[in-house]
Design a protein around this motif. Structure first.
Motif, short mmCIF file in Angstrom:
data_model
loop_
_atom_site.label_atom_id
_atom_site.label_comp_id
_atom_site.label_asym_id
_atom_site.label_seq_id
_atom_site.Cartn_x
_atom_site.Cartn_y
_atom_site.Cartn_z
N ARG A 245 1.12 -1.34 -0.04
CA ARG A 245 0.30 0.45 0.00
C ARG A 245 0.92 1.18 -0.16
NH1 ARG A 245 -4.11 -0.06 4.72
NH2 ARG A 245 -4.91 1.76 3.27
N LEU A 246 2.08 0.90 0.67
CA LEU A 246 3.27 2.25 0.87
C LEU A 246 3.90 3.07 -0.51
CD1 LEU A 246 4.20 4.50 2.52
CD2 LEU A 246 5.18 2.91 3.46
N ASN A 247 3.76 1.59 -1.81
CA ASN A 247 4.36 1.64 -2.47
C ASN A 247 3.89 2.10 -3.73
OD1 ASN A 247 7.11 1.17 -1.73
ND2 ASN A 247 6.50 -1.42 -1.84
N ALA A 248 2.23 1.72 -3.41
CA ALA A 248 0.99 2.22 -4.52
C ALA A 248 0.70 3.77 -4.29
CB ALA A 248 -0.32 1.65 -4.19
N LEU A 249 1.78 4.45 -2.72
CA LEU A 249 1.01 5.53 -2.36
C LEU A 249 2.52 6.69 -3.29
CD1 LEU A 249 -0.56 7.41 -1.33
CD2 LEU A 249 0.48 7.39 1.15
N ILE A 250 3.48 5.73 -3.00
CA ILE A 250 4.59 6.09 -3.08
C ILE A 250 4.59 7.01 -4.72
CG2 ILE A 250 7.28 6.17 -4.26
CD1 ILE A 250 7.01 4.66 -0.70
N ASN A 251 4.33 5.97 -5.69
CA ASN A 251 4.36 6.23 -6.88
C ASN A 251 2.75 6.63 -7.50
OD1 ASN A 251 5.61 3.85 -7.88
ND2 ASN A 251 4.40 1.92 -7.51
#
Length: 99
Positions: A79-85
């Motif tokens: 989820r954090l990676n998706a937000l960062i993207n």
């Protein structure tokens, strides 16, 4: 065999029997003490086994919690990676607040 020799022989036999009986009594007492020590040792071993079984269950429970935490962490990372993207795309598209 004279009467005196017979008496001496009987006294010898009675003396031997008394010494044998005393030795047997001493051995029986030592055996009782050994059995008491063994009973205490066995009780201690059983207590240690019970403690080991409790610790094993605790370790298994902790292992399950750690595995569950790992799964939760992976999901959070995704989820954090998706937000960062999303944030990186917004920044790279010029939408960083300068429009």
């Amino acid at each position: 065999m004279t009467n005196e020799e017979m008496q001496t022989t009987m006294e010898f036999i009675v003396g031997q029997e008394a010494r044998s009986s005393a030795k047997i009594d001493a051995i029986a007492e030592v055996q009782k003490e050994a059995e008491k020590r063994w009973a205490r040792t066995e009780k201690g071993i059983r207590a240690l086994l019970t403690i080991a079984e409790i610790h094993e269950r605790e370790i298994q429970a902790n292992t399950q919690q750690i595995l569950s935490l790992g799964e939760t962490t992976r999901a959070t990372d995704e989820r954090l990676n998706a937000l960062i993207n999303v944030v990186e795309r917004q920044i790279s598209n010029g939408r960083n607040g300068k429009q």
